[in-house]
Design a protein around this motif. Sequence first.
Motif, mmCIF file in Angstrom:
data_model
loop_
_atom_site.group_PDB
_atom_site.id
_atom_site.type_symbol
_atom_site.label_atom_id
_atom_site.label_comp_id
_atom_site.label_asym_id
_atom_site.label_seq_id
_atom_site.Cartn_x
_atom_site.Cartn_y
_atom_site.Cartn_z
ATOM 1 N N LEU A 159 87.430 -36.652 -56.847
ATOM 2 C CA LEU A 159 87.409 -37.934 -57.544
ATOM 3 C C LEU A 159 86.138 -38.110 -58.361
ATOM 4 O O LEU A 159 86.187 -38.532 -59.519
ATOM 5 N N LEU A 166 86.534 -38.690 -62.465
ATOM 6 C CA LEU A 166 86.309 -39.988 -63.090
ATOM 7 C C LEU A 166 85.356 -39.936 -64.292
ATOM 8 O O LEU A 166 85.623 -40.596 -65.301
ATOM 9 N N ALA A 194 86.423 -41.179 -67.920
ATOM 10 C CA ALA A 194 85.684 -42.236 -68.618
ATOM 11 C C ALA A 194 85.351 -41.824 -70.041
ATOM 12 O O ALA A 194 85.426 -42.643 -70.968
ATOM 13 N N PHE A 198 84.600 -47.089 -53.784
ATOM 14 C CA PHE A 198 85.464 -46.506 -54.813
ATOM 15 C C PHE A 198 85.491 -47.378 -56.061
ATOM 16 O O PHE A 198 85.357 -46.876 -57.188
ATOM 17 N N PHE A 199 85.644 -48.686 -55.884
ATOM 18 C CA PHE A 199 85.677 -49.568 -57.050
ATOM 19 C C PHE A 199 84.315 -49.624 -57.740
ATOM 20 O O PHE A 199 84.241 -49.780 -58.961
ATOM 21 N N SER A 200 83.256 -49.493 -56.964
ATOM 22 C CA SER A 200 81.925 -49.435 -57.560
ATOM 23 C C SER A 200 81.759 -48.171 -58.397
ATOM 24 O O SER A 200 81.202 -48.204 -59.504
ATOM 25 N N LEU A 213 84.230 -46.511 -59.774
ATOM 26 C CA LEU A 213 85.118 -46.676 -60.924
ATOM 27 C C LEU A 213 84.439 -47.498 -62.019
ATOM 28 O O LEU A 213 84.455 -47.136 -63.200
ATOM 29 N N GLY A 214 83.815 -48.604 -61.626
ATOM 30 C CA GLY A 214 83.164 -49.456 -62.609
ATOM 31 C C GLY A 214 81.970 -48.801 -63.262
ATOM 32 O O GLY A 214 81.808 -48.855 -64.493
ATOM 33 N N SER A 271 81.331 -45.585 -63.583
ATOM 34 C CA SER A 271 81.719 -44.436 -64.403
ATOM 35 C C SER A 271 82.197 -44.879 -65.780
ATOM 36 O O SER A 271 81.757 -44.342 -66.808
ATOM 37 N N PHE A 272 83.068 -45.869 -65.812
ATOM 38 C CA PHE A 272 83.593 -46.306 -67.106
ATOM 39 C C PHE A 272 82.549 -47.100 -67.895
ATOM 40 O O PHE A 272 82.578 -47.102 -69.125
ATOM 41 N N ALA A 297 77.797 -40.309 -60.258
ATOM 42 C CA ALA A 297 79.017 -40.124 -59.470
ATOM 43 C C ALA A 297 78.748 -39.274 -58.232
ATOM 44 O O ALA A 297 79.228 -39.594 -57.128
#
Length: 255
Positions: A84, A88, A92, A170-172, A174-175, A177-178, A245
């Motif tokens: 992951l 990610l 991104a 995980f959501f941290s 995700l945020g 990375s993008f 990451a």
Amino acid sequence: MGAIESLAAVFGLAFLRYLPPIALPAFTPLRWAPPLVRIVLALGLAWLTVLALPASSMSAVQQPQFNWVAAAIGELSVGLVFGLVLMLPQAALHVAGWLVDVQAGLSAATLFNPGAQGEAQSMIGAALGLLGTVLFFVLDLHLELYQALVASSMVLPLGQGGVRLDASAFFSLLGSSFLLGLAVVMPVVVALFAVDVGVAYATRAMPQANVYFLVLPLKIIVALLLMVVVLPFVPALLQRLYQDAFARVPTLLGA
């Protein structure tokens, strides 16, 4: 269980940990390598990890109450986390390039591409993905990935579980990375927004003219020129993107 069986069991568990991030990449820089090369690399890392493990790791799998199903699921879970954090950042970059495509009007090229077959394609997203693949190896980020994978076997011994995946981490990831991926193309996005404001003013002033198609070549030229301008800053941003990451792996594993 004999010594050879124990060695084979630990080797299998190590291979399960390395399988998701190396041998089965989906949208990562490693997807360009042939499948055989990826499998051999995963096998080689698993074998080197087994050779470096202490004797206590061998004795753990020899216990009669050892749960092989839970151990295999745990190793795959650790491998999926590493896969992951490898996927990610590349995703991104692709999304950031797709955003520039939409703003510049390059996404309309799909309508005139007979080979697209109705699929949405991103020209700048694909270019950034290829650049990210090259820089991933040039900046030795693949070595950091392999070192983290091998070090994980010391922190989380093979087959001994203890993995608690953290959804908030995980959501941290995700945020962040993008957000860092957006930072790569932020100057281009801001400049194209300024061009759009000018186009909106011209459309209001001249409603009879089809300003969009008149300004479309200008927007494409501005986007490509600004992408050339920001290219010198991409390696540092990409390195920060992947290292951020990788640094979140312990949090994702519930450490």
